[in-house]
Design a protein around this motif. Structure first.
Motif, PDB file in Angstrom:
ATOM      1  N   ILE A  39       0.848  -1.195   0.000  1.00 29.34           N
ATOM      2  CA  ILE A  39       0.000   0.000   0.000  1.00 29.34           C
ATOM      3  C   ILE A  39       0.883   1.243   0.000  1.00 29.34           C
ATOM      4  O   ILE A  39       2.087   1.164   0.259  1.00 29.34           O
ATOM      5  CB  ILE A  39      -0.964   0.051   1.219  1.00 29.34           C
ATOM      6  N   LYS A  40       0.289   2.381  -0.280  1.00 27.90           N
ATOM      7  CA  LYS A  40       0.933   3.666  -0.043  1.00 27.90           C
ATOM      8  C   LYS A  40       0.532   4.121   1.360  1.00 27.90           C
ATOM      9  O   LYS A  40      -0.657   4.165   1.669  1.00 27.90           O
ATOM     10  CB  LYS A  40       0.472   4.703  -1.066  1.00 27.90           C
ATOM     11  N   PRO A  41       1.487   4.469   2.216  1.00 26.71           N
ATOM     12  CA  PRO A  41       1.136   4.878   3.577  1.00 26.71           C
ATOM     13  C   PRO A  41       0.650   6.328   3.621  1.00 26.71           C
ATOM     14  O   PRO A  41       1.219   7.182   4.290  1.00 26.71           O
ATOM     15  CB  PRO A  41       2.450   4.699   4.338  1.00 26.71           C
ATOM     16  N   ASP A  42      -0.438   6.554   2.909  1.00 22.97           N
ATOM     17  CA  ASP A  42      -0.975   7.904   2.749  1.00 22.97           C
ATOM     18  C   ASP A  42      -2.458   7.871   3.093  1.00 22.97           C
ATOM     19  O   ASP A  42      -3.255   7.258   2.374  1.00 22.97           O
ATOM     20  CB  ASP A  42      -0.766   8.378   1.307  1.00 22.97           C
ATOM     21  N   PRO A  43      -2.866   8.507   4.184  1.00 18.82           N
ATOM     22  CA  PRO A  43      -4.276   8.453   4.578  1.00 18.82           C
ATOM     23  C   PRO A  43      -5.212   9.123   3.592  1.00 18.82           C
ATOM     24  O   PRO A  43      -6.430   8.910   3.664  1.00 18.82           O
ATOM     25  CB  PRO A  43      -4.291   9.176   5.933  1.00 18.82           C
ATOM     26  N   ALA A  44      -4.676   9.907   2.655  1.00 20.72           N
ATOM     27  CA  ALA A  44      -5.527  10.568   1.656  1.00 20.72           C
ATOM     28  C   ALA A  44      -5.667   9.742   0.387  1.00 20.72           C
ATOM     29  O   ALA A  44      -6.451  10.101  -0.496  1.00 20.72           O
ATOM     30  CB  ALA A  44      -4.963  11.950   1.317  1.00 20.72           C
ATOM     31  N   ASP A  45      -4.928   8.645   0.275  1.00 29.52           N
ATOM     32  CA  ASP A  45      -4.966   7.837  -0.931  1.00 29.52           C
ATOM     33  C   ASP A  45      -6.219   6.952  -0.933  1.00 29.52           C
ATOM     34  O   ASP A  45      -6.423   6.168  -0.003  1.00 29.52           O
ATOM     35  CB  ASP A  45      -3.719   6.955  -1.010  1.00 29.52           C
ATOM     36  N   PRO A  46      -7.062   7.045  -1.955  1.00 29.50           N
ATOM     37  CA  PRO A  46      -8.318   6.278  -1.964  1.00 29.50           C
ATOM     38  C   PRO A  46      -8.097   4.771  -1.899  1.00 29.50           C
ATOM     39  O   PRO A  46      -8.860   4.069  -1.208  1.00 29.50           O
ATOM     40  CB  PRO A  46      -8.992   6.694  -3.279  1.00 29.50           C
ATOM     41  N   ASP A  47      -7.107   4.254  -2.607  1.00 25.19           N
ATOM     42  CA  ASP A  47      -6.845   2.813  -2.565  1.00 25.19           C
ATOM     43  C   ASP A  47      -6.417   2.380  -1.174  1.00 25.19           C
ATOM     44  O   ASP A  47      -6.834   1.324  -0.673  1.00 25.19           O
ATOM     45  CB  ASP A  47      -5.774   2.431  -3.588  1.00 25.19           C
ATOM     46  N   THR A  48      -5.581   3.170  -0.528  1.00 28.38           N
ATOM     47  CA  THR A  48      -5.157   2.858   0.835  1.00 28.38           C
ATOM     48  C   THR A  48      -6.349   2.881   1.782  1.00 28.38           C
ATOM     49  O   THR A  48      -6.501   1.983   2.629  1.00 28.38           O
ATOM     50  CB  THR A  48      -4.089   3.856   1.301  1.00 28.38           C
ATOM     51  N   GLN A  49      -7.183   3.903   1.649  1.00 32.39           N
ATOM     52  CA  GLN A  49      -8.363   3.987   2.502  1.00 32.39           C
ATOM     53  C   GLN A  49      -9.231   2.735   2.366  1.00 32.39           C
ATOM     54  O   GLN A  49      -9.696   2.174   3.362  1.00 32.39           O
ATOM     55  CB  GLN A  49      -9.174   5.227   2.148  1.00 32.39           C
ATOM     56  N   ARG A  50      -9.400   2.284   1.131  1.00 31.28           N
ATOM     57  CA  ARG A  50     -10.257   1.123   0.891  1.00 31.28           C
ATOM     58  C   ARG A  50      -9.603  -0.171   1.368  1.00 31.28           C
ATOM     59  O   ARG A  50     -10.200  -0.938   2.134  1.00 31.28           O
ATOM     60  CB  ARG A  50     -10.586   1.022  -0.598  1.00 31.28           C
ATOM     61  N   ILE A  51      -8.370  -0.411   0.946  1.00 35.84           N
ATOM     62  CA  ILE A  51      -7.703  -1.673   1.238  1.00 35.84           C
ATOM     63  C   ILE A  51      -7.464  -1.845   2.736  1.00 35.84           C
ATOM     64  O   ILE A  51      -7.804  -2.875   3.330  1.00 35.84           O
ATOM     65  CB  ILE A  51      -6.379  -1.766   0.457  1.00 35.84           C
ATOM     66  N   VAL A  52      -6.870  -0.837   3.343  1.00 33.55           N
ATOM     67  CA  VAL A  52      -6.558  -0.943   4.765  1.00 33.55           C
ATOM     68  C   VAL A  52      -7.837  -0.852   5.599  1.00 33.55           C
ATOM     69  O   VAL A  52      -7.997  -1.582   6.589  1.00 33.55           O
ATOM     70  CB  VAL A  52      -5.548   0.143   5.178  1.00 33.55           C
ATOM     71  N   GLY A  53      -8.750   0.025   5.190  1.00 33.65           N
ATOM     72  CA  GLY A  53     -10.012   0.141   5.926  1.00 33.65           C
ATOM     73  C   GLY A  53     -10.790  -1.157   5.955  1.00 33.65           C
ATOM     74  O   GLY A  53     -11.329  -1.554   6.997  1.00 33.65           O
TER      75      GLY A  53
END
Length: 362
Positions: free
Chosen positions: A197-211
């Motif tokens: 993942i990209k460790p960026d809380p604003a990244d939509p893919d990160t928000q979805r995958i990690v969330g």
């Protein structure tokens, strides 16, 4: 509200209504319940390959000796969680385009991890596939056969993102694991790999995958929800603002403890809201040598104690690394105490002296 907080409120006789706390009509004294304490060790990058194979993999050497005089301390804990910075296999070829390749022989490395009381190993990192997909799947199989839970890698993206759930002492633990490097090792629909993942809380893919992974972990109602994250560049003493923000984002979504690793040097402990961020737990065992004056051959075992399912304190036990692990000397421990205090100053974390180490009350 996470499972730990619900259990704590129940144990202290507090009901939650309309977002506020109110006494129950017939409160139960905490002394009426058995209070249980669990201590889990969190360790940094654990590399059991290369030169270590040449020594600890010999028939006349006990694999447990890699832990030196630290082993009794490890055995005294309810369990240990680490980042396994290598694959464990006798198969595979070096992954092309990589400078370093880390592979340990499972014949000694798995018994060594067992002797070190390791109960969980994160596989989301930039060395899990150093010898290809076959070595990665061998690693997962070898660890699981030994009763060591894993997360952060798998046969598919969904499998790599699946939380690990297990019990340590009196605590039910769930761990989600991700890495911001190496993208070339990412699991795909056609190949095993890591959860990248990209460790960026604003990244939509990160928000979805990690969330989504956190939500799956929360469905098990764990006492302790951990995010084990391989983030940031090597040989850096302090986390970037982006990584600090991402750690906060994880806690805001219900993570109790962020277990950071990748820098190869210890970084700050930060208390944020109801959670704790171990920005980087440094190294645990390796053959990396010494990099300038960064102190990568010195680290801590981070002992996290929970009482009744609630985070109570973190004890930092100083260690030294020299092709194996040992308790730090007096001078090494003094350097580690001073360094950790300095690196934690921006987060206003307060440490108390605890023997040759430090302790943080939560």
């Amino acid at each position: 509200m996470n499972g730990s907080r619900r259990r704590f409120l129940a144990a202290t006789g507090t009901a939650v209504a309309g977002g506020c706390s109110a006494p129950e009509s017939d409160p139960v004294s905490p002394t009426d319940h058995e209070r249980t304490e669990t201590t889990i060790g969190f360790a940094g990058d654990t590399m059991l390959g290369r030169d270590l194979n040449g020594h600890y993999g010999r028939d006349d050497v006990d694999p447990a000796s890699v832990w030196g005089d630290l082993q009794p301390r490890l055995e005294s804990l309810d369990g240990v969680c680490c980042n396994l910075e290598c694959c464990l296999s006798r198969r595979g070829d070096p992954f092309p385009g990589r400078t370093f390749h880390f592979r340990g022989d499972p014949g000694w490395a798995v018994p060594a991890l067992d002797a070190g009381n390791v109960r969980f190993a994160s596989l989301a990192n930039n060395h899990a596939m150093d010898y290809g997909a076959v070595a990665l799947t061998d690693t997962i199989d070898a660890l699981e056969a030994a009763g060591i839970d894993v997360a952060g890698a798998g046969e598919s993206p969904a499998a790599a993102r699946e939380p690990a759930t297990f019990s340590v002492g009196a605590v039910d633990v769930a761990v989600v694991s991700f890495a911001d490097r190496y993208v070339g090792y990412s699991a795909t629909d056609d190949r095993p790999g890591i959860a990248h993942i990209k460790p960026d809380p604003a990244d939509p893919d990160t928000q979805r995958i990690v969330g989504e992974a956190i939500e799956r972990a929360q469905a098990n109602d764990p006492d302790l929800l951990v995010a084990s994250v391989h983030w940031g560049p090597n040989w850096v003493e302090r986390p970037s603002k982006l990584l600090v923000d991402f750690g906060h984002w994880l806690v805001d979504r219900g993570v109790d403890l962020v277990h950071g690793h990748s820098a190869h040097v210890v970084q700050a402990i930060e208390r944020y809201d109801d959670g704790v961020v171990l920005h980087d737990t440094g190294n645990f065992v390796d053959d990396f040598g010494i990099k300038g004056d960064l102190g990568n051959d010195r680290s801590f075992l981070f002992e996290v104690t929970l009482e009744g399912g609630r985070l109570e304190e973190i004890r930092l036990v100083p260690i030294a690394i020299d092709d194996g692990v040992s308790r730090a000397s007096e001078d090494e421990a003094a350097w580690l105490r001073e360094t950790m205090r300095a690196r934690s100053a921006p987060f206003e974390t307060t440490y108390e002296r605890d023997g040759d180490g430090l302790v943080v009350s939560l």
